[in-house]
Write a protein that holds these residues in place. Structure first.
Motif, short mmCIF file in Angstrom:
data_model
loop_
_atom_site.label_atom_id
_atom_site.label_comp_id
_atom_site.label_asym_id
_atom_site.label_seq_id
_atom_site.Cartn_x
_atom_site.Cartn_y
_atom_site.Cartn_z
N ALA A 10 -14.88 -40.53 15.09
CA ALA A 10 -16.07 -39.98 15.74
C ALA A 10 -17.20 -39.90 14.72
N THR A 11 -18.41 -40.07 15.21
CA THR A 11 -19.57 -39.99 14.32
C THR A 11 -19.95 -38.52 14.11
N PRO A 12 -20.62 -38.22 13.02
CA PRO A 12 -21.07 -36.83 12.80
C PRO A 12 -21.98 -36.32 13.92
N TYR A 17 -22.81 -32.71 18.55
CA TYR A 17 -23.14 -32.53 19.97
C TYR A 17 -21.97 -31.90 20.71
N ALA A 18 -20.77 -32.34 20.41
CA ALA A 18 -19.57 -31.78 21.05
C ALA A 18 -19.42 -30.30 20.71
N ARG A 19 -19.69 -29.92 19.49
CA ARG A 19 -19.62 -28.51 19.10
C ARG A 19 -20.67 -27.68 19.84
N ASP A 36 -10.97 -39.35 17.47
CA ASP A 36 -11.17 -40.66 18.06
C ASP A 36 -12.51 -40.70 18.80
N ARG A 37 -13.29 -41.72 18.54
CA ARG A 37 -14.62 -41.84 19.12
C ARG A 37 -14.58 -41.90 20.65
N ARG A 38 -13.62 -42.66 21.20
CA ARG A 38 -13.55 -42.81 22.65
C ARG A 38 -13.12 -41.51 23.33
N SER A 39 -12.12 -40.85 22.79
CA SER A 39 -11.67 -39.61 23.43
C SER A 39 -12.73 -38.51 23.31
N LEU A 40 -13.45 -38.48 22.19
CA LEU A 40 -14.52 -37.50 22.05
C LEU A 40 -15.65 -37.80 23.02
#
Length: 97
Positions: A10-12, A17-19, A36-40
């Motif tokens: 996952a990118t920073p 954004y997720a946080r 994982d970028r896709r799951s995030l």
């Protein structure tokens, strides 16, 4: 030939954004999802569709204590509706300073 797929990290920006979404929705951001970028991305999509939980609109204990102190000084009562709404309590305090 064997086809192997690798999960991209996952990118920073994604994690930040997720946080922010987790904080807004008052939910946990699972550690596994962050790897994982896709799951995030899927988690972000699901969380972005949710409506944020409403903030507590009742006045804080400090507001109530201050308003009651002002009411004693001014010899008047704090209106009942002010105890149910933070904005009304704030306006009453401002008007009675």
């Amino acid at each position: 030939m064997e086809s192997t797929t690798y999960a991209l990290p996952a990118t920073p920006k994604q994690i930040a954004y997720a946080r922010a979404l987790a904080l807004r929705n008052q939910t946990l951001l699972p550690w596994e999802v962050q790897q994982d970028r896709r799951s995030l991305s899927a988690w972000i999509d699901a969380q972005a569709k949710l409506k944020p939980r409403p903030q507590d609109s009742r006045p804080t204990s400090k507001q109530v204590a201050f308003a009651e102190r002002l009411a004693r000084i001014k010899r008047r009562a704090v209106p009942d509706e002010c105890f149910r709404d933070k904005g009304l309590m704030s306006k009453w305090i401002d008007g009675n300073k």
